[in-house]
Structure formats: C-alpha cells, structure tokens
Design an enzyme around this catalytic site. Structure first.
Site, PDB file in Angstrom:
ATOM      1  N   GLY A  58       0.942  -1.228   0.054  1.00  0.00           N
ATOM      2  CA  GLY A  58      -0.016  -0.079  -0.161  1.00  0.00           C
ATOM      3  C   GLY A  58       0.741   1.364  -0.069  1.00  0.00           C
ATOM      4  O   GLY A  58       2.176   1.152   0.448  1.00  0.00           O
ATOM      5  N   CYS A  85       5.363  -6.030   1.518  1.00  0.00           N
ATOM      6  CA  CYS A  85       5.707  -4.601   1.309  1.00  0.00           C
ATOM      7  C   CYS A  85       4.905  -3.893   2.662  1.00  0.00           C
ATOM      8  O   CYS A  85       5.424  -4.167   3.654  1.00  0.00           O
ATOM      9  CB  CYS A  85       5.474  -3.876   0.076  1.00  0.00           C
ATOM     10  SG  CYS A  85       6.263  -2.482  -0.169  1.00  0.00           S
ATOM     11  N   TYR A  86       4.096  -3.026   2.491  1.00  0.00           N
ATOM     12  CA  TYR A  86       3.183  -2.355   3.677  1.00  0.00           C
ATOM     13  C   TYR A  86       2.814  -3.523   4.477  1.00  0.00           C
ATOM     14  O   TYR A  86       2.906  -3.322   5.769  1.00  0.00           O
ATOM     15  CB  TYR A  86       2.332  -1.332   2.980  1.00  0.00           C
ATOM     16  CG  TYR A  86       1.463  -0.811   4.102  1.00  0.00           C
ATOM     17  CD1 TYR A  86       1.862   0.387   4.556  1.00  0.00           C
ATOM     18  CD2 TYR A  86       0.309  -1.396   4.628  1.00  0.00           C
ATOM     19  CE1 TYR A  86       1.134   1.261   5.620  1.00  0.00           C
ATOM     20  CE2 TYR A  86      -0.462  -0.680   5.989  1.00  0.00           C
ATOM     21  CZ  TYR A  86       0.021   0.408   6.098  1.00  0.00           C
ATOM     22  OH  TYR A  86      -0.683   1.316   7.108  1.00  0.00           O
ATOM     23  N   HIS A 174       7.789  -7.430  -3.832  1.00  0.00           N
ATOM     24  CA  HIS A 174       6.357  -8.148  -4.333  1.00  0.00           C
ATOM     25  C   HIS A 174       6.584  -9.370  -5.355  1.00  0.00           C
ATOM     26  O   HIS A 174       7.223  -9.344  -6.358  1.00  0.00           O
ATOM     27  CB  HIS A 174       5.775  -6.875  -5.419  1.00  0.00           C
ATOM     28  CG  HIS A 174       5.528  -5.659  -4.711  1.00  0.00           C
ATOM     29  ND1 HIS A 174       4.218  -5.696  -4.360  1.00  0.00           N
ATOM     30  CD2 HIS A 174       6.014  -4.581  -4.590  1.00  0.00           C
ATOM     31  CE1 HIS A 174       4.016  -4.344  -3.552  1.00  0.00           C
ATOM     32  NE2 HIS A 174       5.195  -3.898  -3.615  1.00  0.00           N
ATOM     33  N   GLU A 176       4.194 -10.898  -6.230  1.00  0.00           N
ATOM     34  CA  GLU A 176       3.214 -11.247  -7.419  1.00  0.00           C
ATOM     35  C   GLU A 176       3.474 -10.714  -8.574  1.00  0.00           C
ATOM     36  O   GLU A 176       2.595 -10.845  -9.600  1.00  0.00           O
ATOM     37  CB  GLU A 176       1.883 -10.546  -6.484  1.00  0.00           C
ATOM     38  CG  GLU A 176       1.817  -9.059  -6.621  1.00  0.00           C
ATOM     39  CD  GLU A 176       2.576  -8.542  -5.219  1.00  0.00           C
ATOM     40  OE1 GLU A 176       3.481  -9.148  -4.677  1.00  0.00           O
ATOM     41  OE2 GLU A 176       2.203  -7.268  -4.904  1.00  0.00           O
ATOM     42  N   SER A 228     -24.920 -10.308 -25.642  1.00  0.00           N
ATOM     43  CA  SER A 228     -24.235  -9.478 -26.587  1.00  0.00           C
ATOM     44  C   SER A 228     -23.116 -10.037 -27.539  1.00  0.00           C
ATOM     45  O   SER A 228     -22.838  -9.370 -28.765  1.00  0.00           O
ATOM     46  CB  SER A 228     -23.299  -8.203 -25.713  1.00  0.00           C
ATOM     47  OG  SER A 228     -22.295  -8.793 -25.480  1.00  0.00           O
ATOM     48  N   GLY A 229     -22.840 -11.226 -27.511  1.00  0.00           N
ATOM     49  CA  GLY A 229     -21.845 -12.024 -28.337  1.00  0.00           C
ATOM     50  C   GLY A 229     -20.590 -11.695 -27.531  1.00  0.00           C
ATOM     51  O   GLY A 229     -19.630 -12.334 -28.154  1.00  0.00           O
ATOM     52  N   GLY A 230     -20.289 -10.864 -26.737  1.00  0.00           N
ATOM     53  CA  GLY A 230     -19.038 -10.794 -26.033  1.00  0.00           C
ATOM     54  C   GLY A 230     -18.855 -11.833 -25.104  1.00  0.00           C
ATOM     55  O   GLY A 230     -19.593 -12.735 -24.842  1.00  0.00           O
ATOM     56  N   VAL A 231     -17.511 -11.876 -24.532  1.00  0.00           N
ATOM     57  CA  VAL A 231     -17.047 -12.925 -23.813  1.00  0.00           C
ATOM     58  C   VAL A 231     -18.000 -13.025 -22.542  1.00  0.00           C
ATOM     59  O   VAL A 231     -18.585 -14.250 -22.125  1.00  0.00           O
ATOM     60  CB  VAL A 231     -15.814 -12.921 -23.157  1.00  0.00           C
ATOM     61  CG1 VAL A 231     -15.188 -14.171 -22.548  1.00  0.00           C
ATOM     62  CG2 VAL A 231     -14.494 -12.561 -24.290  1.00  0.00           C
ATOM     63  N   ASP A 232     -18.111 -12.096 -21.763  1.00  0.00           N
ATOM     64  CA  ASP A 232     -18.845 -12.068 -20.405  1.00  0.00           C
ATOM     65  C   ASP A 232     -20.331 -12.508 -20.620  1.00  0.00           C
ATOM     66  O   ASP A 232     -20.801 -13.437 -19.943  1.00  0.00           O
ATOM     67  CB  ASP A 232     -18.872 -10.825 -19.634  1.00  0.00           C
ATOM     68  CG  ASP A 232     -17.444 -10.430 -19.656  1.00  0.00           C
ATOM     69  OD1 ASP A 232     -16.490 -11.446 -19.932  1.00  0.00           O
ATOM     70  OD2 ASP A 232     -17.160  -8.932 -19.271  1.00  0.00           O
ATOM     71  N   SER A 233     -21.030 -11.989 -21.491  1.00  0.00           N
ATOM     72  CA  SER A 233     -22.401 -12.421 -21.381  1.00  0.00           C
ATOM     73  C   SER A 233     -22.783 -13.858 -22.155  1.00  0.00           C
ATOM     74  O   SER A 233     -23.552 -14.511 -21.781  1.00  0.00           O
ATOM     75  CB  SER A 233     -23.325 -11.405 -22.196  1.00  0.00           C
ATOM     76  OG  SER A 233     -22.962 -11.355 -23.571  1.00  0.00           O
ATOM     77  N   SER A 234     -21.840 -14.211 -23.061  1.00  0.00           N
ATOM     78  CA  SER A 234     -21.871 -15.407 -23.552  1.00  0.00           C
ATOM     79  C   SER A 234     -21.533 -16.656 -22.593  1.00  0.00           C
ATOM     80  O   SER A 234     -22.358 -17.626 -22.510  1.00  0.00           O
ATOM     81  CB  SER A 234     -20.786 -15.678 -24.739  1.00  0.00           C
ATOM     82  OG  SER A 234     -21.022 -14.934 -25.711  1.00  0.00           O
ATOM     83  N   LYS A 373     -11.136 -12.294 -15.490  1.00  0.00           N
ATOM     84  CA  LYS A 373     -11.294 -12.402 -16.763  1.00  0.00           C
ATOM     85  C   LYS A 373     -10.816 -13.642 -17.323  1.00  0.00           C
ATOM     86  O   LYS A 373     -11.297 -14.420 -18.331  1.00  0.00           O
ATOM     87  CB  LYS A 373     -10.907 -11.232 -17.620  1.00  0.00           C
ATOM     88  CG  LYS A 373     -11.161 -11.148 -19.143  1.00  0.00           C
ATOM     89  CD  LYS A 373     -12.654 -10.421 -19.348  1.00  0.00           C
ATOM     90  CE  LYS A 373     -12.992 -10.347 -20.710  1.00  0.00           C
ATOM     91  NZ  LYS A 373     -14.251  -9.589 -20.695  1.00  0.00           N
TER      92      LYS A 373
END
Ligand code: XMP
Length: 517
Positions: A58, A85-86, A174, A176, A228-234, A373
C-alpha cells in the site's frame, strides 16, 4: 458437488496497485481467494474462515497518522500470514518491531540473497541470489520479537522475515509481479505448503458449485439475459443454460452496429448449437434512423444507450414471468466498487445496461462476480463455447457507432464492416488477435485523392487501430509487422469500395483513448 468446501485465502487490501495480481496468482494455483478492504472486521474474517491471510502492499507509511490497519485478531487466529511490502511493515509495527523511512527509496529490480530455503523459499536454493521487484520508501529497521531473517538485499537487510512458530512471513518486495521470476514459487510455497490449501478451485468445480447456487436461488422462476456476443455475456448464457435450461431467455439486440456476421454467429452458437431460448431482435433500422445526422460522439453514445434500453424493455415484455435479469459483472468490478482507494480511483463510465434492473423491477443475478477475466475464458471453454467467442477481444457497447467517425449511414457502416472483416481475418491468421488487446478499423470522414488504374479517385480514409493493454485503462500502440500491415492495407484498398487510403494509428493511451469516440 455434494458439499465441497473450498480452502480459501484472504487478501487484505491496503491499497496497492498490485493487490489484484496477488489474488490472481493465488487463483492460478487453483486455490480460491478473495480480496477485502483491510478494515474487514474480526467477525467477518472469522466467518470467511481463511486457511491463510495475505496482507497487501500500500502507498502509506505505518507510522503516519491514519495509516490503514487491520484487525489485530488476525494474529490470534492461528492461521499463517504473509505480509507484502506495507503488509510486512504493518506486521512488524503491530508485533513490536520498528519501521522507518529508508534513506534510499528503492524502486525496481533488486537481488535477493536467500539465507534459508526451508519453507517459503523452498526449492530456490540457499545462498542463491534471485531478482525481486521492490517498490518502497520505508523499510523494517528492527524485526519484531520471534522473527528471523531469511533473505536480504543490498538495501534491505530484512527483505524477508519469518516467525516459524507462528508461521508469519514478511516480504519487503512483491512476489506477485512478473519482475520477481521466483515469486510464483514463493506464493505457491505459502499457499499450498505452509497453509496446506487443497488446489480444488477449478472451473469444473466452479460449474458444479454455481449450478447448485443458481438453481437454489432461481427455483422455478425465469431469467432474462441481454446477450451481446461478447465473452462475459456469452459465458453467463452458457452457465445459466447449464443450470436452468429453458428457464433462461436470451435477448440479442442487433443494433445494426455490429461486426460482419456477428448476429448470424450468435444465432448459430446459442440458438442452433446450444438450443437456448434465444430471441434475436433486428433493430438495425431503428438505431440507424435515431442516429441520422448526429456527429457528436457523446450524443451518439447517449442515443445508442437509450435506444438499447427502449428496445430491450419492449422486447423483454414477452417474458412477463421473468423475475431475474442476468449480468456479466466480473470480480474486478466488485473489488473496485469497494476498494480502499475509494471509488474515485477506478470509475469506469462504460456500463451499458445501468439502471435496467430497477426500471424493469427485476432482481440482478451475476454468476461471474467472483471471477477474473482469465477465469471466465477458461470457464467458457469448459462450458463448450467456441474459441472465437472465448478469445474474443473487447468490443464497445455502442459498437461501430463510435468507429464510424462523423455521420453514421448504412453505407458507411457497410464500408467499415467489410474493411474490419479483412483486418480481423488477416490479424487472426498472423496470430495478432491473441497478442493484442484490441485490433480494429475506424472510418474517418476525410476524403483524399488517389489513382486506381488510370482513374483519379476521391475516397474515404480508414484507420487501423491495434493496441496492447492489460486492462484497457492504459494502452500502447502495437508494433504490428510491416509486412502484415502491407497485406491488410492492400486487401482493404483493393476489396473495399470507397476506401483509397489506410493509416496506422500510433497513439498511446493516455493521452489518446483506445476508441476514437
Ligand atoms: P477507451 O476508448 O476509453 O476504451 O480507451 C477503453 C476500453 O473500453 C472499451 N469501451 C467500451 N466498452 N461500452 C463498453 O462495453 C462502451 O461504451 C465502451 N467504450 C469503450 C474500449 O473498446 C476499450 O477496450
């Protein structure tokens, strides 16, 4: 799934720009993990029942007034802790060590000398040196009682600390980020060995868990989804269909601003292949009429947004029994909305169906709200969605409406659509769609002179935009190979009537944006 309980890691967020990365790295180890603001109450922490807790980095200093802190009860839970770190500094501060501003701020690469490769650094080799990524202004001056040094760097004598009895660990750097190449191994040692989490967070397990949860919540009611045909709604569609079958109704609005063949492919995949209850509404004429004569980008966006809501509400009327509206909200949206940095740091103005559930008196159902995602893409594959959909690049809600610059007409939309199809095809063949965040065409309202055969032409200009990005918030223009650009430009000018010049956009974001409008 018969009552699978997942082992969980809790990440407490102190505002680092890398907090989401920590969670993603843990999930990549197939261990479930959630990010919560650092001030999560002791009761909530106990209810979450983590097998281990990671304290993020942070921007604050622990000795500052109002420095963010967390419930002291985390030290009494008997679960392993890892402070980054923090997080490390806070741990030292709370447990009786000392932290001070370091004389030299340390940003970027440093070398970590491993003094003990027993547990957190297992497999890395004692006395080995490994690159790590530092980003700090403060450092530990005196470790808290019970802690020993297990790694140091030139500027950080206490770069890595351990209290073996309590299983508390602190890292100044870090693990990560990719610039700490062994960081993944360190996190894996922490999560899988020290916390002994079972790696059972897989998308196959997720499907089973989600199905149970969705069926229990929806019961015999019905759900509407704006596909919508996009990844998420599909992926939402495929998941809900798996859980609910024909209780799910998908509405796909063809607004006339889609790419070539998009509406047909949605019908093929969701209607024919999956056999979903899919309604395709052809509203192209309605949208284009509403946009006639409009040039201003913001007005275009408003009109498209309003029209969408109007058409969607009207068409959804046929599912009068529906009680739920499904949405493809992802985990980063959830985290950002309750981030310790406050919502102002992360405001996004791209919510396409905002306000719909309230207006339509429907309850929201957001089955992807725990997923990143990359997990959504794996889930999509697991649910049998084709590659073209799962790997699809982001496409803005207002579609080609914000890529036909200036006035939108059916002819200009058609020109852009055909040019964009060539671009997509060639970019796909050259493997560039996977490598870039977005690659697309934009049609300008600029004409220029050219020659074709013996004839003088005076035609439109097309721009190729291709960018690399991690999250769309910042972006750089992609260094596409000249030879590929040459093929694309040649094909577009030869095959798309009305275009005689192709440009390549070499602007980064900021100060430009990815889309042109
Ligand atoms: P800009 O153009 O602001 O875009 O750099 C950042 C990312 O967001 C996408 N974008 C949208 N997505 N509805 C969406 O769902 C929208 O209205 C919208 N506008 C931009 C853009 O394609 C890029 O990936």
């Amino acid at each position: 799934m018969g009552g699978l309980t997942l082992d969980k890691i809790l990440v407490l967020d102190f505002g680092s720009q890398y907090t989401q990365l920590i969670a993603r790295r843990v999930r990549e180890l197939n261990v479930y993990c959630e990010i919560h603001p650092c001030h999560l109450s002791a009761d909530e922490i106990r209810a979450f029942a983590p097998r281990g807790i990671i304290l993020s980095g942070g921007p604050a200093g622990v000795y500052q007034e109002q420095a963010p802190t967390c419930s002291r009860e985390i030290f009494e839970l008997g679960v392993p802790l890892l402070g980054i770190c923090y997080g490390q500094q806070l741990m030292m501060n709370q447990l009786g060590g000392q932290v001070q501003p370091s004389r030299r701020r340390e940003y970027g690469r440093a070398e970590l000398e491993i003094l003990d490769d027993g547990d957190l650094f297992r497999g890395l080799g004692r006395s080995e040196r490994t690159p790590v990524w530092m980003s700090h202004g403060d450092r530990v001056e005196k470790p808290a009682p019970g802690f020993e040094v297990i790694g140091r760097s030139d500027n950080s004598p206490y770069a890595a600390l351990r209290d073996g009895a309590r299983r508390f660990y602190g890292l100044q750097f870090h693990p990560e980020v990719v610039h700490t190449p062994q960081g993944k191994r360190m996190l894996s040692n922490f999560v899988l060995e020290i916390c002994a989490c079972r790696p059972e967070w897989t998308m196959a397990n997720f499907i089973d868990l989600a199905r149970e949860e969705i069926s229990a919540r929806v019961g015999s009611d019905e759900v509407i989804l704006a596909l919508s045909g996009g990844v998420d709604s599909s992926v939402v569609a495929a998941l809900l269909h798996r859980a609910l079958g024909r209780q799910l109704h998908c509405l796909f609005v063809d607004n006339g601003l889609l790419r070539l063949g998009e509406a047909r492919s949605v019908e093929e995949v969701f209607g024919s292949h999956f056999g979903m209850d899919l309604v395709v509404v052809d509203a192209a004429v309605e949208f284009v009429q509403a946009l006639a004569g409009v040039q201003d980008p913001e007005r275009k966006r408003k009109i498209i947004g309003q029209k969408f809501i109007e058409v969607f509400e009207r068409e959804a009327g046929r599912f009068a029994r529906a009680r739920f509206l499904a949405q493809g909200t992802l985990y980063p949206d959830v985290i950002e909305s309750r981030s310790v940095r406050g919502p102002s740091a992360t405001i996004k103005s791209h919510h396409n169906v905002g306000g719909l559930p309230e207006r339509m008196n429907l309850e929201l159902i957001e089955p992807l709200k725990e997923l990143f995602k990359d997990e959504v893409r794996v889930l999509g594959r697991e649910l049998g969605l084709p590659r073209e959909i799962v790997e699809r690049q982001p496409f803005p809600g207002p579609g080609l409406g914000v890529r036909v610059i200036g006035e939108i007409t059916p002819e200009r939309l058609d020109t852009l659509r055909r040019a964009d199809a060539i671009l997509q095809q060639e970019a796909d063949q050259a493997g560039l769609l996977a490598e870039t965040w977005q690659t697309f065409a934009v049609l300008l309202p600029v004409r220029s002179v050219g020659v074709m055969g013996d004839e003088r032409t005076y035609e439109q200009t097309l721009v190729i935009r291709s960018v690399t990005s991690v999250d769309g918030m910042t972006a750089d223009w992609a260094r596409l190979p000249y030879d590929t650009l040459a093929i694309i430009s040649n094909r577009i000018i030869n095959e798309v009537r009305g275009v005689n010049r192709v440009l390549y956009d070499i602007s980064s974001k900021p100060p430009a944006t990815i889309e042109w409008e």
